[in-house]
Write an enzyme that holds these catalytic residues in place. Structure first.
Site, PDB file in Angstrom:
ATOM      1  N   GLY A 136      40.723   7.799  14.524  1.00 15.23           N
ATOM      2  CA  GLY A 136      40.838   7.935  13.071  1.00 15.23           C
ATOM      3  C   GLY A 136      40.708   6.612  12.355  1.00 15.23           C
ATOM      4  N   ASN A 137      41.299   5.537  12.944  1.00  9.98           N
ATOM      5  CA  ASN A 137      41.263   4.245  12.260  1.00  9.98           C
ATOM      6  C   ASN A 137      39.849   3.687  12.181  1.00  9.98           C
ATOM      7  OD1 ASN A 137      41.175   3.579  15.111  1.00  9.98           O
ATOM      8  ND2 ASN A 137      41.445   1.492  14.476  1.00  9.98           N
ATOM      9  N   LYS A 176      48.328  19.928  16.572  1.00  5.88           N
ATOM     10  CA  LYS A 176      47.384  18.845  16.247  1.00  5.88           C
ATOM     11  C   LYS A 176      47.619  18.340  14.821  1.00  5.88           C
ATOM     12  CE  LYS A 176      43.800  16.225  16.253  1.00  5.88           C
ATOM     13  NZ  LYS A 176      44.301  14.882  16.499  1.00  5.88           N
ATOM     14  N   LYS A 200      40.144  15.157  19.800  1.00  4.44           N
ATOM     15  CA  LYS A 200      38.819  14.567  20.048  1.00  4.44           C
ATOM     16  C   LYS A 200      38.760  13.764  21.341  1.00  4.44           C
ATOM     17  CE  LYS A 200      38.985   9.921  19.043  1.00  4.44           C
ATOM     18  NZ  LYS A 200      40.397   9.845  18.837  1.00  4.44           N
ATOM     19  N   LYS A 230      45.200  10.558  24.653  1.00  6.22           N
ATOM     20  CA  LYS A 230      44.218   9.527  25.041  1.00  6.22           C
ATOM     21  C   LYS A 230      44.349   9.238  26.544  1.00  6.22           C
ATOM     22  CE  LYS A 230      44.571   7.435  20.501  1.00  6.22           C
ATOM     23  NZ  LYS A 230      43.638   8.400  19.913  1.00  6.22           N
TER      24      LYS A 230
END
Ligand SMILES: NC(=O)OP(=O)(O)O
Length: 315
Positions: free
Chosen positions: A9-10, A127, A210, A272
């Site tokens: 996102g960043n 989520k 994702k 992640k």
């Protein structure tokens, strides 16, 4: 070498997490500098990206405008984010390559990801998407039927259904483009969640993680290396405690032990770590979790938390 780069996102918002058009364009420009360097070094690069802030914002727009224009479901919002972020990334990539006197064919693929119709994640929101709100505002929305969750110091965030990604339905198209030399953006937001029932495909209202989607896409395109780019340089054991220990190179067996021991937060570092473990367990050469400006060094094995295959048992 073939690299699957998953931009967090960043990488598509500004430092405060804002997702104005100019924030997203500026963030994409920064990320594409690393991609252009990898390309100059001879790598095939496939790019995927998150869509949490963007898909949440689209959902809010839909809900606010519902009396005026027909609202669309969450899977449509996800497809829309693939298009706008894909187009933004492609422009940034073309422009960065042009400043270096280079040129490559680029493409963005609207990508569906198969999920199971009976996935428990479809009925249990986990989520986080969209903006952060103070508790009092979030609780008001909970009274209107939304699910919100305390996400720590940044505030509360809406959570939605998130099934497991099983297969990249458009994987053959992505792989064909990569094999033909294209730099490809695909699988944005984990892919548009799609179920097959009685031979019929339909989208479902959910957002796939994702990073978990990236692990499936990486396998599909035959990536050697998966890089998960986020806003911290390493995964950390004991994060936020006096025993905090940033991880460098770790073999996948040990990393999964850390994951099972609950060392990584759900909805942030946990998926992640799960994604990089899956990639290496399924034959990937190595996978790295690191921050955006370390991507090139991460691919070379010089930065980030690097997960490598477990040593073979002695004969
Ligand atoms: N779909 C998804 O995981 O997006 P973020 O990484 O932006 O949360």
């Amino acid at each position: 070498m073939r690299v699957l780069l998953a931009l967090g996102g960043n990488a598509m918002t500004n430092a405060e997490g804002r997702a104005r058009v100019e924030d997203q364009q500026a963030a994409a420009a920064v990320a594409m500098r690393a991609v252009a360097t990898l390309v100059e070094e001879g790598a095939d690069v496939v790019i995927t990206h998150g869509n949490g802030p963007q898909v949440g914002n689209l959902l809010v727009k839909n809900e606010l405008a519902a009396q005026v224009v027909p609202p669309v479901p969450l899977d449509w919002c996800g497809a829309q984010t693939q298009a706008t972020l894909g187009f933004t990334i492609l422009n940034a990539l073309d422009n960065e390559l042009a400043t270096r006197g280079a040129s490559r064919e680029v493409a963005a693929v609207v990508t569906r990801t198969l999920v199971a119709a009976d996935d428990p994640g479809l009925s249990r929101p986990t989520k986080p998407i969209g903006r952060y709100l103070p508790e009092v505002e979030a609780r008001r929305l909970v009274e209107h039927g939304e699910t919100w969750e305390d996400r720590g110091e940044k505030g509360w965030r809406r959570v939605v259904a998130s099934p497991e990604p099983l297969e990249i339905l458009d994987g053959a198209a992505v792989r064909t483009l990569v094999d033909a030399g294209f730099l490809v953006v695909a699988g944005g937001g984990g892919g548009i969640p799609t179920v097959r029932e009685g031979g019929v495909l339909r989208g479902v209202e959910a957002v796939i993680d994702k990073d978990l989607g990236a692990a499936v896409l990486a396998r599909t395109v035959g990536a050697d290396v998966l890089v998960v780019a986020t806003d911290v340089p390493h995964a950390v054991l004991g994060w936020g405690t006096p025993r905090a220990e940033p991880l460098g190179e770790v073999d996948v067996t040990r990393m999964r032990e850390h994951l099972t021991a609950g060392e990584f937060a759900s909805g942030s570092m946990g998926p992640k770590v799960e994604a990089v473990c899956r990639f290496v367990e399924q034959g990937g050469r190595h996978a790295v979790i690191t921050e955006l400006d370390q991507i090139v060094d991460a691919v070379a094995g010089r930065a980030g938390t690097r997960v490598v295959p477990a040593p073979s048992p002695r004969p």
